[in-house]
Design a protein around this motif. Structure first.
Motif, PDB file in Angstrom:
ATOM      1  N   LYS A 204      14.285  -3.618  28.307  1.00  0.00           N
ATOM      2  CA  LYS A 204      15.117  -2.550  28.930  1.00  0.00           C
ATOM      3  C   LYS A 204      14.209  -1.754  29.852  1.00  0.00           C
ATOM      4  N   PRO A 205      14.097  -2.205  31.128  1.00  0.00           N
ATOM      5  CA  PRO A 205      13.081  -1.633  32.025  1.00  0.00           C
ATOM      6  C   PRO A 205      13.100  -0.113  32.119  1.00  0.00           C
ATOM      7  N   LYS A 206      14.286   0.481  32.221  1.00  0.00           N
ATOM      8  CA  LYS A 206      14.320   1.949  32.394  1.00  0.00           C
ATOM      9  C   LYS A 206      13.856   2.648  31.123  1.00  0.00           C
ATOM     10  N   ALA A 207      14.296   2.114  29.971  1.00  0.00           N
ATOM     11  CA  ALA A 207      13.886   2.718  28.691  1.00  0.00           C
ATOM     12  C   ALA A 207      12.380   2.542  28.504  1.00  0.00           C
ATOM     13  N   LEU A 208      11.875   1.361  28.890  1.00  0.00           N
ATOM     14  CA  LEU A 208      10.439   1.096  28.715  1.00  0.00           C
ATOM     15  C   LEU A 208       9.611   2.046  29.580  1.00  0.00           C
ATOM     16  N   SER A 209      10.058   2.256  30.820  1.00  0.00           N
ATOM     17  CA  SER A 209       9.230   3.131  31.660  1.00  0.00           C
ATOM     18  C   SER A 209       9.298   4.580  31.149  1.00  0.00           C
ATOM     19  N   GLN A 210      10.456   4.989  30.613  1.00  0.00           N
ATOM     20  CA  GLN A 210      10.537   6.341  30.025  1.00  0.00           C
ATOM     21  C   GLN A 210       9.600   6.450  28.816  1.00  0.00           C
ATOM     22  N   ALA A 211       9.629   5.424  27.980  1.00  0.00           N
ATOM     23  CA  ALA A 211       8.743   5.431  26.803  1.00  0.00           C
ATOM     24  C   ALA A 211       7.279   5.364  27.243  1.00  0.00           C
ATOM     25  N   GLY A 212       7.004   4.574  28.287  1.00  0.00           N
ATOM     26  CA  GLY A 212       5.625   4.438  28.786  1.00  0.00           C
ATOM     27  C   GLY A 212       5.098   5.754  29.340  1.00  0.00           C
ATOM     28  N   ILE A 213       5.972   6.505  30.001  1.00  0.00           N
ATOM     29  CA  ILE A 213       5.581   7.825  30.524  1.00  0.00           C
ATOM     30  C   ILE A 213       5.238   8.752  29.347  1.00  0.00           C
ATOM     31  N   ALA A 214       6.073   8.692  28.302  1.00  0.00           N
ATOM     32  CA  ALA A 214       5.822   9.546  27.132  1.00  0.00           C
ATOM     33  C   ALA A 214       4.510   9.141  26.449  1.00  0.00           C
ATOM     34  N   TYR A 215       4.277   7.827  26.332  1.00  0.00           N
ATOM     35  CA  TYR A 215       3.056   7.346  25.655  1.00  0.00           C
ATOM     36  C   TYR A 215       1.819   7.801  26.429  1.00  0.00           C
TER      37      TYR A 215
ATOM     38  N   LYS B  93       1.780   1.446  17.354  1.00  0.00           N
ATOM     39  CA  LYS B  93       2.777   2.308  18.005  1.00  0.00           C
ATOM     40  C   LYS B  93       3.174   1.733  19.377  1.00  0.00           C
ATOM     41  N   PHE B  94       2.179   1.243  20.096  1.00  0.00           N
ATOM     42  CA  PHE B  94       2.437   0.658  21.416  1.00  0.00           C
ATOM     43  C   PHE B  94       3.273  -0.619  21.270  1.00  0.00           C
ATOM     44  N   LEU B  95       2.899  -1.449  20.275  1.00  0.00           N
ATOM     45  CA  LEU B  95       3.626  -2.712  20.073  1.00  0.00           C
ATOM     46  C   LEU B  95       5.078  -2.457  19.677  1.00  0.00           C
ATOM     47  N   ALA B  96       5.280  -1.418  18.838  1.00  0.00           N
ATOM     48  CA  ALA B  96       6.653  -1.093  18.421  1.00  0.00           C
ATOM     49  C   ALA B  96       7.482  -0.686  19.648  1.00  0.00           C
ATOM     50  N   MET B  97       6.842   0.072  20.532  1.00  0.00           N
ATOM     51  CA  MET B  97       7.529   0.507  21.759  1.00  0.00           C
ATOM     52  C   MET B  97       7.902  -0.708  22.620  1.00  0.00           C
ATOM     53  N   MET B  98       6.949  -1.649  22.737  1.00  0.00           N
ATOM     54  CA  MET B  98       7.218  -2.848  23.547  1.00  0.00           C
ATOM     55  C   MET B  98       8.333  -3.685  22.911  1.00  0.00           C
ATOM     56  N   ASP B  99       8.291  -3.799  21.564  1.00  0.00           N
ATOM     57  CA  ASP B  99       9.323  -4.579  20.858  1.00  0.00           C
ATOM     58  C   ASP B  99      10.703  -3.985  21.103  1.00  0.00           C
ATOM     59  N   LYS B 100      10.767  -2.667  21.012  1.00  0.00           N
ATOM     60  CA  LYS B 100      12.065  -1.993  21.075  1.00  0.00           C
ATOM     61  C   LYS B 100      12.618  -1.966  22.502  1.00  0.00           C
ATOM     62  N   PHE B 101      11.728  -1.733  23.480  1.00  0.00           N
ATOM     63  CA  PHE B 101      12.232  -1.472  24.841  1.00  0.00           C
ATOM     64  C   PHE B 101      11.788  -2.509  25.881  1.00  0.00           C
ATOM     65  N   GLY B 102      11.058  -3.546  25.432  1.00  0.00           N
ATOM     66  CA  GLY B 102      10.472  -4.514  26.362  1.00  0.00           C
ATOM     67  C   GLY B 102      11.462  -5.132  27.329  1.00  0.00           C
TER      68      GLY B 102
ATOM     69  N   VAL C 164       2.770   2.294  31.002  1.00  0.00           N
ATOM     70  CA  VAL C 164       3.495   1.021  30.994  1.00  0.00           C
ATOM     71  C   VAL C 164       4.563   1.063  32.072  1.00  0.00           C
ATOM     72  N   THR C 165       4.581   0.040  32.919  1.00  0.00           N
ATOM     73  CA  THR C 165       5.656   0.018  33.919  1.00  0.00           C
ATOM     74  C   THR C 165       6.582  -1.171  33.689  1.00  0.00           C
ATOM     75  N   SER C 166       6.036  -2.257  33.151  1.00  0.00           N
ATOM     76  CA  SER C 166       6.909  -3.379  32.807  1.00  0.00           C
ATOM     77  C   SER C 166       6.203  -4.234  31.756  1.00  0.00           C
ATOM     78  N   ALA C 167       7.006  -4.937  30.968  1.00  0.00           N
ATOM     79  CA  ALA C 167       6.437  -5.744  29.882  1.00  0.00           C
ATOM     80  C   ALA C 167       5.487  -6.794  30.452  1.00  0.00           C
ATOM     81  N   ASN C 168       5.864  -7.420  31.554  1.00  0.00           N
ATOM     82  CA  ASN C 168       5.026  -8.482  32.124  1.00  0.00           C
ATOM     83  C   ASN C 168       3.686  -7.958  32.613  1.00  0.00           C
ATOM     84  N   SER C 169       3.717  -6.803  33.317  1.00  0.00           N
ATOM     85  CA  SER C 169       2.467  -6.290  33.867  1.00  0.00           C
ATOM     86  C   SER C 169       1.524  -5.928  32.730  1.00  0.00           C
ATOM     87  N   ILE C 170       2.044  -5.412  31.632  1.00  0.00           N
ATOM     88  CA  ILE C 170       1.158  -5.019  30.530  1.00  0.00           C
ATOM     89  C   ILE C 170       0.528  -6.253  29.896  1.00  0.00           C
TER      90      ILE C 170
END
Ligand code: FAD
Length: 288
Positions: free
Chosen positions: A238-249, A227-236, A207-213
């Motif tokens: 917050k770009p830096k947090a989302l990309s960190q979470a996306g890297i982990a996912y 699990k993916f949706l929860a991540m998007m809900d929580k960090f969608g 995941v790199t950004s909510a829009n691209s996904i």
């Protein structure tokens, strides 16, 4: 090097994907990112190609740069919808000149729902695969869809249609992105049940950004896990947090795939070393 030779080795392979800049943008704009990605020593780098061929020059230049300047095996994508045989032959001649041996043969998305593909010289990717195999000594890959292609009436019919690619001589398949590894495992079982035994590369999209996904999922029909949706809900938002979470996912998906015996991994890196490099670092000891 031919990708089918790379796949003869036992070790896990990890390939990366890049896209050429739009025609009006010089390729120097993406060169630093591509150089950084090549330095990670991927098994190969694939270079996308626009459906309709509107960006052929940049796609060829980037593919040639990867192969010849960066000394990294390239997999050049090629789409056929709307193309003529002479046009395809011209591109294949350029591939030969540039020492490009691997082609991912695709149909490309239809420009619109009313598009009359039956009047085209190429209606399906298997026809392009057949043409490439007849024209030259290329190693040819094709696309596959763990959750079924969006136009296919169902998953079984889509796998039946994959047979045409195998019969046309495809050397390997690369999967559409998926976020639920169980979809991929069940797809592999269904392929085996139908006797399709070419190597299948698992496509992972960090995941790199909510829009691209959102856009990618609309195009690919990929299922989003809770699990993916929860991540998007929580960090969608917050770009830096989302990309960190996306890297982990993505890291977790890849580790699970390798743990379950999948040896061919492709990361849709989208010209972003800042996403690809941490994932590769996370699995560096796993890859040995
Ligand atoms: P096909 O294999 O032709 O399949 C298209 C549809 O036709 C499917 O529903 C299939 O079930 C059906 N079908 C196939 N054969 C038959 C038959 N004989 N009779 C009836 N139905 C049939 N697009 C780009 O524009 N550029 C790219 O660089 C690019 N790279 C991609 C990389 C990967 C790994 C993947 C998975 C996709 C990529 N795409 C790219 C998107 C791709 O072009 C689209 O998904 C397109 O809609 C289908 O391409 P295909 O090659 O799978 O087509």
């Amino acid at each position: 090097m031919r990708i089918q030779s790379i796949f003869k080795e036992d070790s896990v392979t990890v390939s990366l994907e890049i896209f050429p800049p739009k025609p009006e943008i010089p390729i120097e704009n993406v060169t630093p990112a591509i150089r950084t990605l090549a330095k990670t020593n991927p098994s190969y780098i694939s270079v996308t190609y626009g459906a309709g061929g509107g960006n052929t020059a940049n796609a060829l230049e980037v593919a040639s740069m990867v192969q010849n300047e960066l000394d990294t095996t390239v997999l050049a994508h090629l789409t056929c919808i709307g193309a003529t045989k002479p046009r395809i032959h011209t591109i294949l001649d350029t591939f030969k000149e540039k020492n490009i041996q691997n082609v991912l043969a695709l149909r490309g998305d239809l420009p619109n729902a009313d598009f009359d593909k039956d009047s085209m010289e190429f209606r399906y990717a298997y026809e392009l695969i057949r043409e490439i195999k007849a024209y030259g000594d290329f190693c040819v890959g094709g696309a596959c869809y763990p959750e079924g292609h969006v136009e296919a009436p169902n998953k079984e019919k889509d796998i039946d249609n994959l047979r045409y690619k195998v019969e046309a001589g495809v050397d390997f398949l690369v999967s559409q992105l998926f976020f639920d590894n169980n979809m991929f495992y069940s797809f592999l079982y269904r392929l085996a049940a139908k006797g399709i035994d070419v190597p299948v590369v698992a496509g992972i999209m960090p995941v790199t950004s909510a829009n691209s996904i959102k856009r990618m999922c609309a195009l690919s029909g990929a299922t989003l896990t809770p699990k993916f949706l929860a991540m998007m809900d929580k960090f969608g938002d917050k770009p830096k947090a989302l990309s960190q979470a996306g890297i982990a996912y993505a890291t977790e998906q890849i580790i699970d795939l390798i743990s379950n015996g999948v040896r061919r991994i492709h990361i849709y890196t989208m010209n972003k070393p800042e996403i690809a490099c941490p994932i590769l670092e996370n699995i560096s000891h796993i890859l040995g």
